[in-house]
Design an enzyme around this catalytic site. Structure first.
Site, PDB file in Angstrom:
ATOM      1  NE  ARG A  57      -2.169  -5.153   9.469  1.00  0.00           N
ATOM      2  CZ  ARG A  57      -1.023  -4.583   9.141  1.00  0.00           C
ATOM      3  NH1 ARG A  57      -0.566  -3.561   9.860  1.00  0.00           N
ATOM      4  NH2 ARG A  57      -0.320  -5.032   8.123  1.00  0.00           N
TER       5      ARG A  57
ATOM      6  CG  ASP B  14       3.244  -1.135  10.805  1.00  0.00           C
ATOM      7  OD1 ASP B  14       2.039  -1.367  10.602  1.00  0.00           O
ATOM      8  OD2 ASP B  14       3.971  -0.554   9.976  1.00  0.00           O
TER       9      ASP B  14
ATOM     10  N   GLY C 139       0.797  -1.220   0.000  1.00  0.00           N
ATOM     11  CA  GLY C 139       0.000   0.000   0.000  1.00  0.00           C
ATOM     12  C   GLY C 139       0.829   1.269   0.000  1.00  0.00           C
TER      13      GLY C 139
END
EC number: 2.5.1.19
Length: 430
Positions: free
Chosen positions: A340, A309, A91
């Site tokens: 997520r 992340d 992305g």
């Protein structure tokens, strides 16, 4: 391929942290945008960084590489005409290069991962590019996307930061190369400000001058600038290391990870703070993190936007903590390779974890006794989910089978090799 993760009571050994994916992709891009030859030492090798290598080569950069470094002769502000670009499932690479494509003629970004990147929205960047004269053809904001460039002009640009900071970073790479000066105003909110800081750091190293407000919501950029050819050194990767550190925290362990500098600007450096707050026995000095895990953890509360992340790995650790943990301000996790929050928590529940979600929160009711496991779980083609579910498998009472675990290569191709080196019981199966 799938991987079976079996209960593993102990981890031990030393590994070298992977090079940072985020810094590698940014250094590759600024080297390509420079006129002259740049050298990048210790670049990351992952599907994302390889996608950037492939695309800048297609756009006219000369790329030569050996085991230690990559040497790039850039195309400056004149990318070579190319009909199509394949960014794989990356992305950030897509969004950065959508902006670069504004300097070209006509480029179509193809849709090779319809069930992952193909589902992700890019409307905010599309609207910002259209506002400076770029024609964009798209599929309701999604791939395939065609950029008809050559008409971009500087000026006052507005871009939303509420979904992703990558839209802003893309504009920051482009605007210095336009003839006119630009001003960028970030609307609504800005997710992952720390990552924007990494973009600004790399731009400054490449000789680009940008005036940013203290809150990163407003920018002044002089036009007519040139990227300078430079030498760069890529630092160790905290996002990938987060999963290994969490694995050590939930087991009896004595592991060392080399190459994680204490003063790194990576937001995921905060995973050290999270694990220390969980009362994991560990030290961090001279770029070495050492964990002496005993499997006993305490619940925590943290603002996840600071280390996007690293959140999934910390949630996996919290599954085994004493008490209820809360990770808040994490809505942007919904707009990654998969959702997520919902997708990940559904898989954790299958394994036996007690978790709940809100729109922008993940709540974990810890089970220090472990979880049952013994199921097949779907990682939704998401590298961060694969690594996080592996952590859970180490403390499950029965093995976990993780579907399509080879997609871990997006950011950490040797993750399972490293885990085996440390003693994890993992096995690839067809």
């Amino acid at each position: 391929m799938d991987v079976i993760v079996s209960p593993t009571p102990k981890l031990s050994g030393t590994i070298q942290a992977l090079s940072s994916k985020n810094y590698t992709t940014r250094y590759l891009l600024v080297a390509a945008l420079a006129e002259g030859t740049s050298t990048i030492y210790y670049p990351a090798h992952s599907e994302d960084s390889d996608a950037m290598r492939r695309c800048i080569r297609d756009l006219g950069a000369v790329v030569e590489e050996d085991e230690e470094k990559i040497v790039i002769t850039g195309f400056g502000n004149q990318p070579k005409p190319v009909c199509e670009l394949d960014v794989g499932n990356a992305g950030a690479v897509l969004r950065f290069l959508m902006a670069v494509a504004a300097m070209g003629e006509e480029i179509t970004f193809i849709n090779r991962y319809p069930d992952s990147l193909g589902k992700r929205p890019h409307d905010d960047l599309i609207e910002a590019l259209q506002s400076i004269g770029v024609t964009v053809e798209h599929n309701d904001g999604k791939l395939p996307i065609t950029i008809k460039g050559g008409q971009a002009k500087g000026g006052k640009i507005k871009v939303s930061g509420s979904i992703s900071s990558q839209y802003l970073s893309a504009l920051l790479f482009l605007t210095p190369l336009l003839k006119e000066d630009s001003e960028i105003e970030v609307l609504h909110d800005l997710k992952s400000k720390v990552v924007v800081g990494q973009t600004l750091e790399v731009l400054a190293q490449a000789g680009i001058e940008i005036e940013a407000s203290e809150d990163y919501m407003y920018y002044r950029i002089k036009g007519g600038q040139s990227y300078q050819a430079k030498t760069y050194h890529v630092q160790g990767d905290y996002p990938g290391s987060a999963a290994v550190l969490a694995a050590a925290a939930v087991t009896n362990s004595n592991i060392r990870i080399n190459g994680l500098t204490e003063d790194s600007k990576q937001g995921e450096r905060a995973v050290i703070d999270v694990l220390q707050a969980m009362q994991v026995p560990m030290t961090h000095q001279n770029a070495v993190v050492e964990v002496n895990g005993n499997g006993k953890l305490q619940a925590v509360e943290f603002d996840g936007d600071q280390f996007t992340d690293g959140v999934l790995a910390m949630v996996a650790a919290a599954v085994f903590a004493e008490g209820t943990s809360r990770f808040y301000n994490v809505e942007n996790l919904r707009y990654k390779e998969c959702d997520r929050i919902t997708d990940y928590l559904n898989e954790l529940r299958k394994a036996g974890a007690n978790v709940e979600e809100k729109q922008s929160e993940i709540i974990v009711h810890g089970r220090p006794e472990g979880v049952e496991g013994g199921v097949e779980i779907n990682a939704h083609y998401d590298h961060r989910v694969i690594m996080a579910l592996t952590i859970v498998g180490l403390r499950s009472k029965q093995p976990l089978r993780i579907k399509d675990a080879h997609h871990v290569a997006k950011s950490y191709p040797i993750f399972f090799d490293h885990m085996k080196t440390l003693g994890a019981l993992v096995e690839w199966v067809d």
